[in-house]
Scaffold this motif. Structure first.
Motif, PDB file in Angstrom:
ATOM      1  N   GLY A  31     -90.834 -38.893 -23.717  1.00 40.68           N
ATOM      2  CA  GLY A  31     -90.516 -38.758 -25.306  1.00 40.68           C
ATOM      3  C   GLY A  31     -89.961 -39.874 -25.420  1.00 40.68           C
ATOM      4  O   GLY A  31     -88.972 -40.309 -26.550  1.00 40.68           O
ATOM      5  N   LEU A  32     -89.369 -40.896 -24.643  1.00 43.53           N
ATOM      6  CA  LEU A  32     -88.055 -41.552 -24.443  1.00 43.53           C
ATOM      7  C   LEU A  32     -89.050 -43.088 -23.677  1.00 43.53           C
ATOM      8  O   LEU A  32     -89.741 -43.032 -22.859  1.00 43.53           O
ATOM      9  CB  LEU A  32     -87.248 -41.659 -23.298  1.00 43.53           C
ATOM     10  CG  LEU A  32     -86.257 -40.442 -23.886  1.00 43.53           C
ATOM     11  CD1 LEU A  32     -84.882 -40.058 -23.198  1.00 43.53           C
ATOM     12  CD2 LEU A  32     -85.711 -40.622 -25.365  1.00 43.53           C
ATOM     13  N   ASP A  86     -92.098 -34.615 -28.199  1.00 42.93           N
ATOM     14  CA  ASP A  86     -91.518 -34.848 -28.749  1.00 42.93           C
ATOM     15  C   ASP A  86     -89.941 -34.661 -27.813  1.00 42.93           C
ATOM     16  O   ASP A  86     -90.167 -33.542 -26.945  1.00 42.93           O
ATOM     17  CB  ASP A  86     -91.907 -33.982 -29.991  1.00 42.93           C
ATOM     18  CG  ASP A  86     -92.469 -34.724 -30.961  1.00 42.93           C
ATOM     19  OD1 ASP A  86     -92.033 -35.705 -31.018  1.00 42.93           O
ATOM     20  OD2 ASP A  86     -92.577 -34.234 -31.668  1.00 42.93           O
ATOM     21  N   THR A  87     -89.014 -35.144 -27.850  1.00 45.51           N
ATOM     22  CA  THR A  87     -87.467 -34.887 -27.513  1.00 45.51           C
ATOM     23  C   THR A  87     -86.592 -35.142 -28.324  1.00 45.51           C
ATOM     24  O   THR A  87     -86.562 -36.049 -29.036  1.00 45.51           O
ATOM     25  CB  THR A  87     -87.210 -35.804 -26.025  1.00 45.51           C
ATOM     26  OG1 THR A  87     -86.125 -35.183 -25.354  1.00 45.51           O
ATOM     27  CG2 THR A  87     -86.943 -37.396 -26.399  1.00 45.51           C
ATOM     28  N   SER A 135     -81.018 -45.174 -30.745  1.00 47.61           N
ATOM     29  CA  SER A 135     -81.331 -45.894 -29.501  1.00 47.61           C
ATOM     30  C   SER A 135     -79.422 -45.573 -28.700  1.00 47.61           C
ATOM     31  O   SER A 135     -78.909 -45.996 -29.648  1.00 47.61           O
ATOM     32  CB  SER A 135     -81.772 -47.281 -29.872  1.00 47.61           C
ATOM     33  OG  SER A 135     -80.838 -47.556 -30.409  1.00 47.61           O
ATOM     34  N   ASN A 193     -85.883 -43.840 -28.977  1.00 51.56           N
ATOM     35  CA  ASN A 193     -86.760 -42.211 -28.934  1.00 51.56           C
ATOM     36  C   ASN A 193     -86.690 -42.691 -30.112  1.00 51.56           C
ATOM     37  O   ASN A 193     -86.680 -42.920 -31.376  1.00 51.56           O
ATOM     38  CB  ASN A 193     -85.647 -41.160 -29.304  1.00 51.56           C
ATOM     39  CG  ASN A 193     -86.326 -39.696 -29.576  1.00 51.56           C
ATOM     40  OD1 ASN A 193     -87.265 -39.919 -30.051  1.00 51.56           O
ATOM     41  ND2 ASN A 193     -85.750 -39.225 -29.170  1.00 51.56           N
ATOM     42  N   HIS A 236     -97.751 -38.153 -23.982  1.00 54.58           N
ATOM     43  CA  HIS A 236     -96.330 -38.183 -24.975  1.00 54.58           C
ATOM     44  C   HIS A 236     -95.704 -37.160 -25.556  1.00 54.58           C
ATOM     45  O   HIS A 236     -96.704 -36.074 -26.067  1.00 54.58           O
ATOM     46  CB  HIS A 236     -96.190 -39.516 -26.199  1.00 54.58           C
ATOM     47  CG  HIS A 236     -95.489 -39.546 -26.635  1.00 54.58           C
ATOM     48  ND1 HIS A 236     -94.122 -40.642 -26.034  1.00 54.58           N
ATOM     49  CD2 HIS A 236     -94.391 -39.923 -28.029  1.00 54.58           C
ATOM     50  CE1 HIS A 236     -92.926 -40.749 -27.154  1.00 54.58           C
ATOM     51  NE2 HIS A 236     -93.394 -40.220 -27.985  1.00 54.58           N
ATOM     52  N   THR A 265     -87.388 -39.715 -32.775  1.00 54.47           N
ATOM     53  CA  THR A 265     -86.246 -40.614 -33.968  1.00 54.47           C
ATOM     54  C   THR A 265     -85.685 -41.207 -34.553  1.00 54.47           C
ATOM     55  O   THR A 265     -84.618 -42.005 -35.593  1.00 54.47           O
ATOM     56  CB  THR A 265     -85.049 -39.377 -34.094  1.00 54.47           C
ATOM     57  OG1 THR A 265     -84.185 -40.247 -32.500  1.00 54.47           O
ATOM     58  CG2 THR A 265     -85.299 -38.003 -32.872  1.00 54.47           C
TER      59      THR A 265
END
Length: 409
Positions: free
Chosen positions: A129-130, A404-405, A149, A143, A402, A146
């Motif tokens: 996720g990053l 989500d985090t 960074s 990210n 990929h 969201t």
């Protein structure tokens, strides 16, 4: 009398605040929320913000997120100047992701983030996720879910103009993210940055294997090991491996008949003789593979029944060897949108083969349309799906799995 008591109990339940619930129930509810909602929760309550940013919550959220992987796209829009020395300055980069292996496929949970970076911008492959961004000698962890960074310290290179490639990796056992920077054909300028430690500095390490990452090298991280394409000091093609935990390098020798060349066509945003590293899943086998993109060119001759046949080289991690595997897609040419080129990008966790565009995206109704093909080896089913992209684009990079985090939220 009993009805009155029941109404009172129901009213008491309704009026119970979220904070009054047991902590484990609060955590369970929050872990099921989408990232954008979590961001609102952080702004609403300091207590929620503190809970969401704990290591325990991040691990719980990630355990759920990994069961709903995404397709991730990076669309580059360039300002192209026609002159004796054409320049391709990046003007915009669109990050986009959608859920896959759901119905309706490729249309739910869509996320988009648009950046306008300066010249010299580069982005790594996403890891849990990053993404790691680089602008010259400055780095940051980003990210896209969201749009948040974290800036890293500037890398201390004696020669800031020296060719430099970077890769982003993660080790599951130690739960550590690291950025690796490799300079051009040298032992002395390998640097590592560990995310989330108190050091907040780059460390110089030594690689005993002289090599230079190819200009198009995109690192692939699998089970705590970073893989990337490179060439030796004699020009021979290699696959380098970097153990994220031990920070040790190793070399994977390629078969003589693989015939890997290192070329980069800057004007067309592609590697005309490009070999890409992909994840290949075949039953219980989960391996790293190399695919030659030239096998998907217009000049490729299809079989009489319009089947598509191509070959990949799969690495045996135990023996350290590569084996050539033949893949055949029945009636590929009848189904796939020709003349657009679609390249093999690896397999999903359920073993479906995925094909996507790579560059020069066509516009439909003023919008970029991204087409993806899924092939199921079990059912022999080849299906096309369309994703609406941005307003414009020249080059597409495509990644599987990929997630989500809530990190950097």
């Amino acid at each position: 009398m009993e009805n009155v008591q029941n109404k009172r109990r129901a009213k008491a339940v309704i009026e119970t605040s979220f904070e009054a619930l047991p902590l484990e129930i609060q955590t369970e509810i929050l872990s099921r929320l989408p990232l954008k909602t979590l961001m609102k929760c952080i702004c609403t309550s300091k207590k929620w913000a503190s809970l969401i940013r704990t290591k325990e919550f991040i691990n719980l959220y990630m355990s759920r997120s990994t069961t709903k992987p995404r397709l991730f796209f990076t669309i580059y829009q360039y300002n192209i100047t026609t002159s004796s020395k054409p320049s391709r300055n990046i003007s915009e980069v669109l990050f986009q992701s959608v859920y896959h292996e759901e119905e309706p496929l490729l249309s739910s949970g869509q996320q988009q983030v648009l950046l306008s970076p300066d010249l010299g911008y580069e982005a790594s492959s996403p890891v849990r996720g990053l993404i790691c961004h680089r602008l010259n000698t400055e780095f940051m962890i980003f990210n896209p879910g969201t749009n948040k960074s974290q800036h890293l310290a500037e890398i201390p290179l004696p020669n800031k103009s020296a060719p430099l490639r970077f890769f982003f990796g993660y080790d599951e056992l130690t739960d550590v993210y690291k950025v690796l920077c490799v300079a051009e054909v040298t032992k002395e300028e390998q640097h590592v940055f560990t995310i989330g430690t108190n050091e907040a500095a780059w460390r110089q390490i030594t690689c005993e294997h002289q090599h230079s990452p190819t200009p198009t090298a995109q690192g692939l991280c699998k089970e705590g090991v970073l893989y990337y394409r490179a060439r030796s000091s004699t020009g021979r093609g290699l696959v380098m491996m970097f153990n994220v935990r031990s920070e040790e390098f190793s070399v994977s020798e390629l078969p003589e008949d693989m015939n890997i060349e290192n070329g980069w066509d800057v004007s067309n945003c592609r590697d005309p003789r490009g070999w890409e590293l992909v994840k290949y899943i075949n039953g219980a086998d989960r391996a790293v593979a190399l695919v030659d993109d030239s096998q998907f060119s217009h000049e490729v001759v299809y079989e009489w029944n319009w089947n598509k046949v191509f070959h990949i080289w799969v690495r045996n991690e135990v023996a350290g060897t590569w084996s050539r595997i033949r893949i055949e897609i029945p009636f590929y040419k009848k189904t796939v949108d020709v003349p657009t080129l679609y390249f093999f990008r690896g397999t999903t966790r359920t073993g479906k083969l995925v094909f996507s565009m790579k560059h020069f995206l066509p516009k439909i109704d003023g919008k970029i349309s991204i087409y993806v093909y899924y092939y199921d080896p079990e059912t022999k089913d080849l299906r096309q799906y369309k994703i609406q992209g941005g307003e414009k684009g020249h080059c597409l990079r495509f990644y599987l799995d990929h997630v989500d985090t809530p990190m950097l939220i």
